[in-house]
Design a protein around this motif. Structure first.
Motif, mmCIF file in Angstrom:
data_model
loop_
_atom_site.group_PDB
_atom_site.id
_atom_site.type_symbol
_atom_site.label_atom_id
_atom_site.label_comp_id
_atom_site.label_asym_id
_atom_site.label_seq_id
_atom_site.Cartn_x
_atom_site.Cartn_y
_atom_site.Cartn_z
ATOM 1 N N ALA A 19 0.840 -1.203 0.000
ATOM 2 C CA ALA A 19 0.000 0.000 0.000
ATOM 3 C C ALA A 19 0.870 1.246 0.000
ATOM 4 O O ALA A 19 1.976 1.264 0.543
ATOM 5 N N PHE A 21 0.197 5.643 0.683
ATOM 6 C CA PHE A 21 -0.702 6.400 1.545
ATOM 7 C C PHE A 21 -1.063 7.721 0.894
ATOM 8 O O PHE A 21 -0.269 8.315 0.154
ATOM 9 N N SER A 107 -5.119 4.153 3.026
ATOM 10 C CA SER A 107 -4.222 3.258 2.292
ATOM 11 C C SER A 107 -4.688 3.214 0.841
ATOM 12 O O SER A 107 -5.883 3.261 0.551
ATOM 13 N N TYR A 109 -4.134 1.337 -3.090
ATOM 14 C CA TYR A 109 -3.637 0.164 -3.810
ATOM 15 C C TYR A 109 -3.863 0.340 -5.307
ATOM 16 O O TYR A 109 -4.719 1.124 -5.742
#
Length: 213
Positions: A19, A21, A107, A109
């Motif tokens: 991940a 941020f 987070s 992705y």
């Protein structure tokens, strides 16, 4: 006793890769939190109560469904927070954490597995031969051709989207919710969607709808 937050937001899928941020803007935080609220069964009775209150307030003015929905979009999250936190002894801890909203840092992705299917963001699949950024869903919902339209259509609506971001909201460390952020094709007009001679669906993303503003 089962964890109520796990019941409200059951874990579906799994992130692929590490991940990064990201800090949400105030508008992004409001939009993400509002989406979580209106799609949570535990909040449904509060949403219905707020709609009734809104109709009463608008008694002397227009009470079109589109107007009521616009008030819900603007004001429900604040009303829900006030109601749940003010009556703290009457509501579960999970609802109180939910009402307070997510942290601004999320987070992020680029790939996510859901039910055996891998979804990738548009940026992640640049240069790749395969494309997994397309999303298709049907939803029983109210819809309008534009924000000025007062005629609501209720029923199963098809949405065609391109995945641009995957974020995990964190509600004060109590529970998390994963959201897909997409570009939505405008399928309300003939220019947005059509079927070719072979019956294939052709979607035009040149004029998206719900652009995030």
């Amino acid at each position: 006793m089962p964890d109520e937050s796990a019941t409200m937001f059951p874990e579906v899928g799994k992130a692929v890769g590490a991940a990064s941020f990201y800090t949400l803007t105030p508008v992004e935080k409001l939009q993400a939190h509002r989406y979580v609220l209106v799609n949570c069964l535990a909040v449904e009775k509060y949403l219905n109560e707020f709609r009734v209150i809104t109709k009463r307030k608008l008694r002397s003015r227009t009470r079109s469904q589109s107007h009521i929905d616009s008030v819900v979009h603007r004001e429900f999250s604040d009303w829900f927070k006030h109601k749940v936190t003010l009556g703290s002894s009457m509501h579960s801890n999970e609802l109180q954490w939910l009402a307070c909203g997510p942290n601004v840092q999320v987070s992020r992705y680029t790939s996510y597995n859901v039910n055996g299917f891998m979804f990738r963001t548009l940026s992640r699949e640049e240069g790749l031969k395969t494309q997994n950024s397309g999303v298709y869903i049907t939803s029983d919902t109210r819809s309008y051709t534009s924000k000025h339209d007062s005629n609501v259509a209720v029923g199963s609506v098809s949405y065609y989207e391109k995945l641009v971001d995957i974020i995990k909201l964190n509600y004060s460390g109590q529970f998390t919710v994963v959201l897909f952020r997409c570009i939505w094709a405008n399928t309300t007009s003939g220019r947005g969607i059509k079927h070719d001679s072979l019956g294939h669906t052709v979607v035009n993303f040149s004029h998206p709808i719900h652009t995030g503003d």
